[in-house]
Design an enzyme around this catalytic site. Structure first.
Site: not given
Length: 320
Positions: A233, A262, A280
């Protein structure tokens, strides 16, 4: 018996929507002209929530608005977007999608490591820009002779380690405790692991306990020839400290699939030639995302048919 009503705050795969439509009364919150008014109307009847990171944080404010809520089925193995502790305190089951994405993320991790070390995206751009006839592409760093440190030796971490064994590189790890039956060297702090490694791979869960676990101290310990790979993460890495370390040459480079905010990536990272950036996509293959979506639907189905979830998170594992 009344068909359970499920709320989906943000869009998921069409296959998930179809599966839930077939078994439940599914409410698509993002399609409503006024989501707040719509939610106020249906909230007393909502018994299940199909969640993802696109829905934002699922916490007590949601639970207050959904008094009949029994289960939150989260799309993803990571569930730091859900306040599982608050859910457990209210008797609400929380599930995630482990197992079905382990191999996919491990594949991507090794690919990102090789791309970062051998500068594969940079070499691709070099050819596309017509620069090869002018001069050979510069020599790259290598995986040869490097020591690999894995921060978080869970199911995905082990899958990464199995792949890297084939490359003949030494592997070590750090986690909350030493694992029985694991032959890799164990280090009791992230900094100690970084100091013993030339590549640090982060694959720990997100959340409060791992926030900025990789900080300036860890990066300094990794050293001037060190490479950071983050597929965990974005919150796990102190992004400002990482930018500073890359700019100062404290570490050699980084491969990043996740970021603090993000989908917004700092310009400083986007402009660095020694960084490989991905949007991602660790589990983002058609096959794996379909399997994750299927598990979301099956968790909800199992819960309402039998009172048991298939993949409860640890905070709610003793419920049902």
């Amino acid at each position: 018996m009344t068909t359970p009503e499920i709320l989906m705050p943000a869009p998921m795969l069409a296959s998930v929507i179809t599966a839930l439509d077939e078994r439940f009364v599914l409410h698509r919150l993002w399609e409503q002209a006024d989501p707040d008014i719509f939610l106020a109307t249906v909230a007393p009847r909502i018994r299940g929530l199909a969640a993802s990171t696109l829905a934002g944080r699922i916490d007590g404010s949601w639970f207050d608005r959904l008094p009949a809520l029994e289960i939150v089925a989260n799309f993803g193995v990571g569930y730091d977007n859900v306040d599982a502790g608050a859910a457990a305190a209210r008797g609400i089951m929380v599930t995630n999608t482990p197992g079905v994405l382990d191999e996919e993320v491990a594949d991507l991790t090794v690919g990102l490591l090789l791309a970062t070390l051998r500068r594969i995206p940079q070499a691709d751009r070099y050819v596309r820009e017509g620069r090869w006839p002018i001069a050979p592409f510069p020599l790259s760093p290598t995986l040869r002779g490097r020591r690999i440190g894995i921060l978080g030796l869970g199911a995905i971490g082990k899958a990464v380690a199995r792949r890297l064994e084939a490359f003949g590189v030494p592997i070590a790890y750090h986690g909350r405790s030493r694992q029985a039956g694991v032959r890799y060297d164990y280090f009791d702090t992230p900094a100690a692991l970084a100091a013993a490694s030339d590549v640090l791979i982060s694959i720990v869960p997100g959340g409060r306990t791992t926030r900025r676990l990789i900080d300036a101290e860890v990066l300094a310990a990794l050293g001037a020839e060190g490479v950071l790979i983050n597929v965990a993460r974005g919150s796990v890495v102190d992004e400002a400290a990482l930018v500073a370390a890359l700019e100062a040459g404290t570490i050699l480079g980084a491969g990043l699939d996740v970021f603090e905010d993000e989908p917004h990536v700092p310009e400083a990272l986007r402009s660095m030639p020694n960084v490989v950036l991905l949007p991602h996509i660790g589990s983002a293959s058609q096959r794996t995302r379909a399997a994750m979506g299927s598990l979301v639907a099956h968790n909800l189905t199992s819960w309402f048919e039998s009172g048991r979830a298939l993949t409860p998170v640890p905070e709610t594992a003793n419920m049902g």
